[in-house]
Design a protein around this motif. Structure first.
Motif: not given
Length: 141
Positions: A48-75
């Motif tokens: 995300f910070r390197s400007g690769k928002r697509d990569n961050a989105y797809h990295t979290l897409k199926d795995r974001h539900g575990v921690s609130s930090q990951c869910r917030y960043l996915f949001g």
């Protein structure tokens, strides 16, 4: 086997000093070795910070539900990518908040990030013209 704490410290050091390429490399290696919520969050943050928002989105897409930090960043990623993903952003933030008191649930669930999660929900509501909440997620009031 990677010793997790020193590598995490090195990644945060790179992120804090704008060396995103090294942060991405180190976080990819860490996540390949240690698949935890923490290493997933670090990897997505580096993307995300390197400007690769697509990569961050797809990295979290199926795995974001575990921690609130990951869910917030996915949001955040879903919100910033395109209009059609506003629903995904809202669903990630309200994943465990399908009760009538979703405000309190979000506040308790996100802790220090609660104000930012609620702000993001407000931004989504402003963009979509709809109130966020359990009704949008298929739960009746």
């Amino acid at each position: 086997m990677i010793v997790q704490e020193p590598v995490q410290a090195a990644i945060w050091h790179c992120l804090n000093h704008y060396d995103y390429a090294d942060a991405v490399f180190l976080s990819e290696r860490l996540y390949a070795e240690v698949k935890t919520d923490e290493s997933l969050f670090l990897l997505a943050t580096a993307y995300f910070r390197s400007g690769k928002r697509d990569n961050a989105y797809h990295t979290l897409k199926d795995r974001h539900g575990v921690s609130s930090q990951c869910r917030y960043l996915f949001g955040i990623c879903a919100y910033e990518l395109e209009k059609s993903k506003y629903g995904e952003a809202e669903a990630a933030l309200l994943e465990d908040s399908q009760s009538e008191n979703s405000f309190d649930t979000v506040t308790n669930e996100f802790g220090d990030q609660a104000s930012f999660a609620l702000l993001l929900l407000g931004k989504i509501a402003a963009k979509t013209g709809e109130m966020p909440g359990p009704q949008r997620l298929g739960k009746k009031p």
